[in-house]
Every structure is written in structure tokens, then in C-alpha cells.
Design a protein around this motif. Structure first.
Motif, PDB file in Angstrom:
ATOM      1  N   GLN A   7     -27.446  84.850 -81.031  1.00 43.81           N
ATOM      2  CA  GLN A   7     -27.489  86.266 -80.692  1.00 43.81           C
ATOM      3  C   GLN A   7     -28.949  86.672 -80.536  1.00 43.81           C
ATOM      4  OE1 GLN A   7     -25.622  89.008 -83.479  1.00 43.81           O
ATOM      5  NE2 GLN A   7     -25.051  90.370 -81.805  1.00 43.81           N
ATOM      6  N   ASP A   8     -29.209  87.486 -79.521  1.00 45.32           N
ATOM      7  CA  ASP A   8     -30.577  87.935 -79.237  1.00 45.32           C
ATOM      8  C   ASP A   8     -31.529  86.752 -79.064  1.00 45.32           C
ATOM      9  OD1 ASP A   8     -29.762  90.605 -79.441  1.00 45.32           O
ATOM     10  OD2 ASP A   8     -30.058  90.593 -81.608  1.00 45.32           O
ATOM     11  N   ASP A  63     -20.619  87.578 -73.871  1.00 42.68           N
ATOM     12  CA  ASP A  63     -20.731  88.912 -74.445  1.00 42.68           C
ATOM     13  C   ASP A  63     -21.970  88.901 -75.328  1.00 42.68           C
ATOM     14  OD1 ASP A  63     -20.565  91.334 -75.685  1.00 42.68           O
ATOM     15  OD2 ASP A  63     -18.492  91.097 -76.387  1.00 42.68           O
ATOM     16  N   ASP A  65     -23.628  91.134 -76.687  1.00 47.07           N
ATOM     17  CA  ASP A  65     -23.714  92.109 -77.763  1.00 47.07           C
ATOM     18  C   ASP A  65     -23.138  91.571 -79.073  1.00 47.07           C
ATOM     19  OD1 ASP A  65     -24.874  94.062 -76.128  1.00 47.07           O
ATOM     20  OD2 ASP A  65     -22.905  94.732 -75.418  1.00 47.07           O
ATOM     21  N   ARG A  66     -22.519  90.388 -79.016  1.00 48.18           N
ATOM     22  CA  ARG A  66     -21.891  89.805 -80.198  1.00 48.18           C
ATOM     23  C   ARG A  66     -22.393  88.383 -80.409  1.00 48.18           C
ATOM     24  NH1 ARG A  66     -16.442  88.898 -79.912  1.00 48.18           N
ATOM     25  NH2 ARG A  66     -16.227  89.381 -82.115  1.00 48.18           N
TER      26      ARG A  66
END
Length: 359
Positions: A7-8, A63, A65-66
Motif C-alpha cells: 500500500q502506498d 484498488d 486505496d486498500r
């Protein structure tokens, strides 16, 4: 359970809830899972990957964002039959599968969230209808190569391989090496391979390349022309060379144009390298040479099954592809180093590796 999440643009070890099989699914223990170049690309260029697929198909695969649990090159052991399953694959059997589920939305495993994790986890769910049982004599670490071999099989099929073809493989990373392995099983002509890494050139030779070139010292295209029995790659005074087939497995800007310049008239170029940046080439040069330019991505279910059949018939043939095994805890460091690692081919994650340390 333990899993590696992204993530990120950061990859880390985490604790996730146990995945729960839905209708027609089974729960499996992950025995081994390969790190794919697309995992590395998506960790750093996920937005660009989504933008490309959105333009082509109108959907986002990731996705962002997750948390995402990577891992689509896996082999597992069946732990539990979920609701609505037939039990056709017995508990304890080792299995591979096309990395997709048949539930609504058809999540693509290895690019989805914690509810449908990929193989960078201790356990995952798979669709019973897509399971292929691994024969007992095929080692687990080789069975984990089914998916990259399916990618290679598809690329070779996209080339329309014919008797007498002389292939050139540019880039001997995991996909280039897998293509060499498939070509060795299907091609009677000499195979030319090129890579800057001496370690990968040795791997190319061990997997079946007949001529291996260091592009820093010699021209791969001159070696290819010699293997083809032609005098160069120009147009003037030269007949078509339909036996020329090249595989671009580097995935950096400029490689398509380089191959257009180096390919003899009438040849074929298959682009299998994933380039996440804009690129250009000169169509007029490909046009006057009448070069076929093709792109290869993923595979069919039949090609996936054929890849397992290759392993079943010659289980040791791809052994050189696996250069290292690591535990889940070692994955973040591997992501930091693999993009610049000239000696690694396929790195396998083994969730149950004692101590989660590399060997």
C-alpha cells in the motif's frame, strides 16, 4: 494469518484475517509463490498500470486505496473444501490454478485485497473448477513455475512458431528465461539470447540457448543474422527472412525501436516485456521491412494446463530458473533489491520456511 501487503508503494509483513471460501471455492495452504516482475512494477507504478488498463478495457485492476496481497505464481495444498464443492481434488493434494476466482467480479488473485489474497500469504482461496492437481513427482518449487511458463507458452504461441524458425530472446530475466525453456521444447532451430548479466547469460545457456551474447561486447543482431544465415538487417538487396522471430523481454523504452532496426525483413517481433512508461518507434522502418509486431500478455486456460504438462513430462528442465527461496519476512527487502539484481531469476517465497530467512 501472516501475509505481505502493498500500500502506498510500500511492502510490509502484516497479520490478516483468514480468508473464507465462498460457494465453489477451497481453502489452500500456500507452499511456494514466485515474485513476478509485474509485482515489482505494480508496487512502484500501480497508478500507471491502472491508467493503461483503464484506457484499454475501462477498468482498474488495482484498488490502490486498500492493501493489496500480491502473488499469482503459486502452488498450494488443499486444506478445506468450501460450500458447494465436489471434493474432486482431495484434501492434502498440491494444486496450481489460473489466478482468478469465479465469484462475481472475478477477482484476479495477486492484485486484489485481503479478502482474496494472492500467494504472498500463508493461505488463500481458489476456485475448485480451476484447480489442476500437481503430480507427485513434480517438486513443489517447480510447480510454482507453472504460471510464468504459461506466460512464456502464450508468447511463443503469439509468435506463430514454425519449423526452422531461429529465435532471438533479448533480456534473460525470468520471462525471457522461461521463453527460452519453452522454445527449447518446441523449436528445432538455434536459439540466440542476449543479456548484460553474466549470471543470466549462464542461466540462458543452461535452459537451452545455443548462442549467448553480451550486448556490451557484441551485437545480438549480428549473432542472430549469422544463425539465420543472412548478411545483415538492412532492406536493400535482401530477401524476406520469415524464419526470424524475436522476443523483447526487457520492457524499457527504446527496445521496440532497437528490435525494429535489428530485425531482418519479413521477421516477427513479440513484445513480452512490461514497459510502464511511454515509448516510441518509427513505423516506417517496420513498414518497409514488413515486420510483424505483436504483443503478448497473460495466457489461456489451455496454455496454463500445457505449462503444467511441460513440468509433468520433464520436471527438472526448469530447475535453473529458481535462484533463491525466501520467507515472508524477507519479501520487503527482496522488493528493494530485485529490480537491480543481475544474478537472480525466479525468487520463490516459501511461507513455511523455518525462521523466514533466505537460503
Amino acid at each position: 494469518m501472516r501475509a505481505v501487503v502493498m500500500q502506498d508503494r510500500k511492502v510490509r509483513l502484516a497479520e490478516l484475517p483468514e480468508p473464507v471460501p465462498c460457494e465453489g471455492e477451497v481453502l489452500v495452504e500456500v507452499l511456494a509463490c514466485g515474485i513476478c516482475g509485474s509485482d515489482l512494477h505494480c508496487a512502484q507504478h500501480g497508478a500507471e498500470f491502472n491508467a493503461s488498463l483503464r484506457t484499454a478495457f475501462g477498468v482498474d485492476v488495482l484498488d490502490l486505496d486498500r492493501p493489496i496481497v500480491f502473488g499469482h505464481e503459486f502452488v498450494g495444498r488443499v486444506l478445506e473444501h468450501g460450500p458447494g464443492t465436489s471434493g474432486r481434488v482431495p484434501l492434502g493434494a498440491r494444486v496450481v490454478s489460473v489466478p482468478s476466482l469465479t465469484r462475481p467480479g472475478q477477482p484476479f488473485l495477486g492484485f486484489a485485497g485481503p479478502e482474496t489474497p494472492g500467494g504472498f500469504a500463508e493461505r488463500m482461496v481458489l476456485a475448485e473448477s480451476l484447480l489442476l492437481q500437481v503430480p507427485e513427482h513434480v517438486p513443489t518449487e517447480h510447480a510454482a513455475l507453472t504460471e510464468p511458463l504459461a506466460v512464456a507458452e502464450h508468447a511463443v504461441n503469439r509468435a506463430g512458431l514454425r519449423p526452422g524458425d531461429v529465435p532471438l530472446v533479448v533480456g534473460c530475466g525470468p520471462i525471457g528465461l522461461a521463453i527460452i525453456a519453452v522454445l527449447r521444447m518446441r523449436c528445432d532451430g538455434p536459439i540466440v539470447a542476449a543479456d548484460f548479466s553474466p549470471e543470466r547469460r549462464l542461466l540462458a545457456r543452461s535452459l537451452g540457448a545455443d548462442v549467448v551474447v553480451d550486448p556490451a561486447r557484441d551485437s545480438p543482431y549480428e549473432a542472430w543474422s549469422k544463425a539465420l544465415g543472412v548478411s545483415g538487417s538492412g532492406v536493400e538487396g535482401q530477401a524476406q527472412v520469415p524464419a526470424a522471430v524475436a522476443f523483447e523481454c526487457v520492457g524499457v523504452p527504446g527496445m521496440i525501436q532497437e528490435l525494429v532496426l535489428g530485425c531482418p525483413p519479413g521477421g516477427r517481433i513479440v513484445v513480452a516485456g512490461l514497459c510502464m512508461r511511454p515509448d516510441t518507434f518509427e513505423p516506417a522502418q517496420a513498414l518497409v521491412k514488413e515486420i510483424d509486431l505483436r504483443f503478448a500478455y497473460l495466457y489461456t486456460a489451455e496454455e496454463f494446463a500445457q505449462a503444467l504438462a511441460y513440468l509433468t513430462d520433464g520436471a527438472g528442465m526448469v530447475a535453473p530458473l529458481v535462484t533463491r527461496t525466501i520467507g515472508l519476512a524477507d519479501v520487503p527487502e527482496a522488493f528493494d533489491t530485485l529490480s537491480d539484481s543481475p544474478q537472480d531469476a525466479k525468487v520463490l517465497i516459501v511461507p513455511g520456511l523455518p525462521g523466514d530467512t533466505a537460503k
